[in-house]
Design a protein around this motif. Sequence first.
Motif, PDB file in Angstrom:
ATOM      1  N   LEU A  35       0.839  -1.194   0.000  1.00  0.00           N
ATOM      2  CA  LEU A  35       0.000   0.000   0.000  1.00  0.00           C
ATOM      3  C   LEU A  35       0.875   1.245   0.000  1.00  0.00           C
ATOM      4  O   LEU A  35       1.943   1.259   0.614  1.00  0.00           O
ATOM      5  CB  LEU A  35      -0.915   0.009   1.225  1.00  0.00           C
ATOM      6  CG  LEU A  35      -1.944  -1.113   1.355  1.00  0.00           C
ATOM      7  CD1 LEU A  35      -2.847  -0.852   2.559  1.00  0.00           C
ATOM      8  CD2 LEU A  35      -2.774  -1.258   0.096  1.00  0.00           C
ATOM      9  N   PRO A  36       0.430   2.295  -0.664  1.00  0.00           N
ATOM     10  CA  PRO A  36       1.191   3.542  -0.631  1.00  0.00           C
ATOM     11  C   PRO A  36       0.949   4.283   0.678  1.00  0.00           C
ATOM     12  O   PRO A  36       0.106   3.889   1.496  1.00  0.00           O
ATOM     13  CB  PRO A  36       0.614   4.322  -1.812  1.00  0.00           C
ATOM     14  CG  PRO A  36      -0.819   3.864  -1.868  1.00  0.00           C
ATOM     15  CD  PRO A  36      -0.797   2.411  -1.474  1.00  0.00           C
ATOM     16  N   ASP A  37       1.707   5.356   0.876  1.00  0.00           N
ATOM     17  CA  ASP A  37       1.398   6.276   1.968  1.00  0.00           C
ATOM     18  C   ASP A  37       0.286   7.197   1.476  1.00  0.00           C
ATOM     19  O   ASP A  37       0.484   7.990   0.547  1.00  0.00           O
ATOM     20  CB  ASP A  37       2.640   7.093   2.349  1.00  0.00           C
ATOM     21  CG  ASP A  37       3.721   6.232   2.982  1.00  0.00           C
ATOM     22  OD1 ASP A  37       3.362   5.263   3.682  1.00  0.00           O
ATOM     23  OD2 ASP A  37       4.908   6.531   2.769  1.00  0.00           O
ATOM     24  N   TRP A  38      -0.890   7.060   2.083  1.00  0.00           N
ATOM     25  CA  TRP A  38      -2.016   7.862   1.632  1.00  0.00           C
ATOM     26  C   TRP A  38      -1.806   9.326   2.013  1.00  0.00           C
ATOM     27  O   TRP A  38      -1.173   9.615   3.024  1.00  0.00           O
ATOM     28  CB  TRP A  38      -3.326   7.356   2.252  1.00  0.00           C
ATOM     29  CG  TRP A  38      -3.596   5.909   2.004  1.00  0.00           C
ATOM     30  CD1 TRP A  38      -3.617   4.907   2.929  1.00  0.00           C
ATOM     31  CD2 TRP A  38      -3.862   5.292   0.742  1.00  0.00           C
ATOM     32  NE1 TRP A  38      -3.885   3.704   2.331  1.00  0.00           N
ATOM     33  CE2 TRP A  38      -4.046   3.903   0.983  1.00  0.00           C
ATOM     34  CE3 TRP A  38      -3.964   5.757  -0.562  1.00  0.00           C
ATOM     35  CZ2 TRP A  38      -4.321   2.996  -0.030  1.00  0.00           C
ATOM     36  CZ3 TRP A  38      -4.235   4.853  -1.591  1.00  0.00           C
ATOM     37  CH2 TRP A  38      -4.412   3.495  -1.311  1.00  0.00           C
ATOM     38  N   PRO A  39      -2.324  10.256   1.224  1.00  0.00           N
ATOM     39  CA  PRO A  39      -2.253  11.668   1.608  1.00  0.00           C
ATOM     40  C   PRO A  39      -2.851  11.879   2.994  1.00  0.00           C
ATOM     41  O   PRO A  39      -3.781  11.169   3.401  1.00  0.00           O
ATOM     42  CB  PRO A  39      -3.078  12.378   0.523  1.00  0.00           C
ATOM     43  CG  PRO A  39      -3.032  11.464  -0.654  1.00  0.00           C
ATOM     44  CD  PRO A  39      -2.987  10.074  -0.085  1.00  0.00           C
ATOM     45  N   GLN A  40      -2.319  12.834   3.723  1.00  0.00           N
ATOM     46  CA  GLN A  40      -2.755  13.074   5.089  1.00  0.00           C
ATOM     47  C   GLN A  40      -4.113  13.787   5.116  1.00  0.00           C
ATOM     48  O   GLN A  40      -4.505  14.469   4.175  1.00  0.00           O
ATOM     49  CB  GLN A  40      -1.721  13.914   5.837  1.00  0.00           C
ATOM     50  CG  GLN A  40      -0.384  13.205   6.012  1.00  0.00           C
ATOM     51  CD  GLN A  40      -0.518  11.925   6.818  1.00  0.00           C
ATOM     52  OE1 GLN A  40      -0.997  11.950   7.956  1.00  0.00           O
ATOM     53  NE2 GLN A  40      -0.094  10.808   6.243  1.00  0.00           N
ATOM     54  N   GLY A  41      -4.808  13.615   6.248  1.00  0.00           N
ATOM     55  CA  GLY A  41      -6.072  14.301   6.454  1.00  0.00           C
ATOM     56  C   GLY A  41      -7.103  13.408   7.101  1.00  0.00           C
ATOM     57  O   GLY A  41      -7.335  12.288   6.637  1.00  0.00           O
ATOM     58  N   GLY A  42      -7.733  13.885   8.183  1.00  0.00           N
ATOM     59  CA  GLY A  42      -8.772  13.116   8.854  1.00  0.00           C
ATOM     60  C   GLY A  42      -8.218  11.840   9.446  1.00  0.00           C
ATOM     61  O   GLY A  42      -7.021  11.687   9.691  1.00  0.00           O
ATOM     62  N   ALA A  43      -9.123  10.879   9.681  1.00  0.00           N
ATOM     63  CA  ALA A  43      -8.726   9.609  10.295  1.00  0.00           C
ATOM     64  C   ALA A  43      -8.606   8.490   9.276  1.00  0.00           C
ATOM     65  O   ALA A  43      -8.368   7.345   9.645  1.00  0.00           O
ATOM     66  CB  ALA A  43      -9.733   9.223  11.378  1.00  0.00           C
ATOM     67  N   PHE A  44      -8.779   8.804   7.970  1.00  0.00           N
ATOM     68  CA  PHE A  44      -8.687   7.744   6.963  1.00  0.00           C
ATOM     69  C   PHE A  44      -7.304   7.094   6.989  1.00  0.00           C
ATOM     70  O   PHE A  44      -6.276   7.775   6.980  1.00  0.00           O
ATOM     71  CB  PHE A  44      -8.958   8.308   5.570  1.00  0.00           C
ATOM     72  CG  PHE A  44      -8.810   7.283   4.485  1.00  0.00           C
ATOM     73  CD1 PHE A  44      -9.802   6.354   4.244  1.00  0.00           C
ATOM     74  CD2 PHE A  44      -7.646   7.227   3.723  1.00  0.00           C
ATOM     75  CE1 PHE A  44      -9.653   5.387   3.258  1.00  0.00           C
ATOM     76  CE2 PHE A  44      -7.483   6.270   2.734  1.00  0.00           C
ATOM     77  CZ  PHE A  44      -8.490   5.354   2.499  1.00  0.00           C
ATOM     78  N   GLY A  45      -7.308   5.749   7.029  1.00  0.00           N
ATOM     79  CA  GLY A  45      -6.064   4.998   6.996  1.00  0.00           C
ATOM     80  C   GLY A  45      -5.247   5.050   8.271  1.00  0.00           C
ATOM     81  O   GLY A  45      -4.117   4.578   8.304  1.00  0.00           O
ATOM     82  N   SER A  46      -5.840   5.595   9.346  1.00  0.00           N
ATOM     83  CA  SER A  46      -5.090   5.754  10.595  1.00  0.00           C
ATOM     84  C   SER A  46      -5.109   4.504  11.464  1.00  0.00           C
ATOM     85  O   SER A  46      -4.384   4.418  12.458  1.00  0.00           O
ATOM     86  CB  SER A  46      -5.658   6.927  11.402  1.00  0.00           C
ATOM     87  OG  SER A  46      -6.979   6.632  11.865  1.00  0.00           O
ATOM     88  N   GLY A  47      -5.969   3.533  11.142  1.00  0.00           N
ATOM     89  CA  GLY A  47      -6.057   2.310  11.933  1.00  0.00           C
ATOM     90  C   GLY A  47      -7.096   2.359  13.032  1.00  0.00           C
ATOM     91  O   GLY A  47      -7.458   1.321  13.583  1.00  0.00           O
ATOM     92  N   ARG A  48      -7.561   3.552  13.395  1.00  0.00           N
ATOM     93  CA  ARG A  48      -8.563   3.683  14.450  1.00  0.00           C
ATOM     94  C   ARG A  48      -9.682   4.603  13.977  1.00  0.00           C
ATOM     95  O   ARG A  48      -9.437   5.601  13.316  1.00  0.00           O
ATOM     96  CB  ARG A  48      -7.940   4.278  15.718  1.00  0.00           C
ATOM     97  CG  ARG A  48      -8.937   4.467  16.862  1.00  0.00           C
ATOM     98  CD  ARG A  48      -8.254   5.080  18.084  1.00  0.00           C
ATOM     99  NE  ARG A  48      -7.804   6.441  17.836  1.00  0.00           N
ATOM    100  CZ  ARG A  48      -8.589   7.528  17.964  1.00  0.00           C
ATOM    101  NH1 ARG A  48      -9.846   7.401  18.331  1.00  0.00           N
ATOM    102  NH2 ARG A  48      -8.100   8.731  17.734  1.00  0.00           N
ATOM    103  N   ILE A  49     -10.914   4.241  14.299  1.00  0.00           N
ATOM    104  CA  ILE A  49     -12.067   5.058  13.928  1.00  0.00           C
ATOM    105  C   ILE A  49     -12.879   5.340  15.184  1.00  0.00           C
ATOM    106  O   ILE A  49     -13.176   4.428  15.967  1.00  0.00           O
ATOM    107  CB  ILE A  49     -12.941   4.351  12.874  1.00  0.00           C
ATOM    108  CG1 ILE A  49     -12.152   4.196  11.558  1.00  0.00           C
ATOM    109  CG2 ILE A  49     -14.238   5.119  12.620  1.00  0.00           C
ATOM    110  CD1 ILE A  49     -12.914   3.458  10.469  1.00  0.00           C
ATOM    111  N   SER A  50     -13.238   6.591  15.382  1.00  0.00           N
ATOM    112  CA  SER A  50     -14.125   6.967  16.483  1.00  0.00           C
ATOM    113  C   SER A  50     -15.562   6.954  15.982  1.00  0.00           C
ATOM    114  O   SER A  50     -15.881   7.560  14.951  1.00  0.00           O
ATOM    115  CB  SER A  50     -13.774   8.355  17.025  1.00  0.00           C
ATOM    116  OG  SER A  50     -14.723   8.745  18.004  1.00  0.00           O
ATOM    117  N   LEU A  51     -16.418   6.254  16.708  1.00  0.00           N
ATOM    118  CA  LEU A  51     -17.846   6.198  16.379  1.00  0.00           C
ATOM    119  C   LEU A  51     -18.648   7.165  17.238  1.00  0.00           C
ATOM    120  O   LEU A  51     -19.859   7.064  17.314  1.00  0.00           O
ATOM    121  CB  LEU A  51     -18.370   4.775  16.566  1.00  0.00           C
ATOM    122  CG  LEU A  51     -17.634   3.670  15.803  1.00  0.00           C
ATOM    123  CD1 LEU A  51     -18.285   2.312  16.065  1.00  0.00           C
ATOM    124  CD2 LEU A  51     -17.585   3.958  14.313  1.00  0.00           C
TER     125      LEU A  51
END
Length: 570
Positions: A35-51
């Motif tokens: 996988l590439p390094d995704w562009p930064q921003g928000g929680a996308f691709g961070s491994g954790r999601i807050s519901l």
Amino acid sequence: MFGCECFWWNNNNTELPQFYPSSADPQPFSLPAPLPDWPQGGAFGSGRISLGQLDVLKITNFERVWCCTQGFIFYRPLDIPDGFHCLGHYCQSNTQPLRGYVLVARETSSEHESEANHYSSNSPVPASPALKKPINYSLIWSADSPDGRCGYFWLPNPPAGYKAMGIVVTSTPDEPEVEEVRCVRKDLTEACETSDLLITMDSKFSKNSFHVWNTQPYRRGMLGRGVAVGTFFCSTYVDSGIVFDIACLRNLDSTLHAMPNLRQIHALIKHYGPTVYFHPDDVYLPSSVQWFFKNGALLYSQGSEKGKAIEYDGSNLPSGGTNDGAFWIDLPTDDDARENLKKGNIDSAKLYVHVKPALGGTFTDIAMWVFCPFNGPATLKVGLLNIKMSKIGEHVGDWEHFTLRVSNFTGELWSVFFSQHSGGEWVDAFDLEFIEGSNKPIVYSSKNGHASYPHEGTYLQGVSISKLGIGARNDAAKSELVVDSSRKYEIVAAEYVGVEEPCWLQYMREWGPNIVYESRSEIDKVIDMLPVFVRFSVENLFELFPTELYGEEGPIGPKGKANWLGDEIC
């Protein structure tokens, strides 16, 4: 840790269940390329999601608890980070790579407390904790045997006001510790339903049959907030549908902060955009919508015999409303121009992209729509006979699509939906073909009809009769006729980021005329070719073949389809 062995039942055998040493464990699946390094921003691709009031992580490391030679293994999650809690166990077939996940959860950390309050701003944050231990467990079913190789399935009994999220499996009759899982406060959950029936088992040691299903949120689609936990449901009754004993999670984060931003969307498409192969013998190829308009497509209205030219951007098409039959698009009246438009223009073709949340914003669906000016005639297969139709199956305007489902935890491609006329199928990433050295799947577009398939071959269309070797052929094969969607695409809609939509997307009527024609002569042609002992009456044959073969009816555009807001229809 994998010492448990498998067994099977033979319902016609009065002997004890037979046990065999387990086969090799399924190996984890990885995409062909890193996988590439995704562009930064928000929680996308961070491994954790807050519901909102819960943080969740996806766990893919497992310890096998129990397995059976029906071909399924039951796992408990491993390597759960401190502060997070298991919600239930996982089940999958041992004939496929280890590919599943379960979510683990913790209450939102203190630094995000104000954010959580924002997510629940319509009502005060309840004083009760988001997670609680179960009171105890109820044994749902067990596979007992004299030599102790057993499986026990336990339903957590939640405290009042809480819901269990999944089943716990043990290899001993001892009730699990209440520390094993957590239950979730009801207002943080959504109803779930059974999906695929995985196992049905019978044993002389149990009075009832035992059934295991995958589960999914009951309300899905772009507006659904249900989050799949990755656990399974089991019971000793057969009824499928809404499950009352366990639930899915609910995403209270109205901002859907884990969805990709516009830069991340472009990065995903460039990394995963499939290459679409059109059949080498297909003469009805795709084009851009603009090429279609520019080269003579006409807009007709009820009560008018003369069509009018359509502006290059579709700005003079009626916007909004419903498919009420008041307007439709057709080919030009000039024969040469008509035939030219039917053939399309693959050099101008592109994929029209709609990006939307899936499964409560824990996944992103990238729906990629392809437009063909014309859907060619069908070829009917009846046993060994292949009968080319002259009219059956034709219609002006053809919208087909496939959908990439991407995990918002990692940005990993999870599965692809292949649209096939009025239905379709989800295919896991491990069953896809990829362009060599990349993570770009291959999509095969069928000859004349442009349905999407994951592999080359001949697929028969027709409810139930395809098993008899009777149906409309959908032939899929590689050729030099390709569209690379990672380069040739246009994002036409992503409501959560406010993408400006083109004028033509707001056209909610049919992209082709509605023509009903007499199919009896062509059906009689099929009848005459059948051996006497397998001939059907004309009436019965009409019932067997797909209804869309008996007339021309242009499709409505992408935004009018049920899956624009809803989930894909299989």
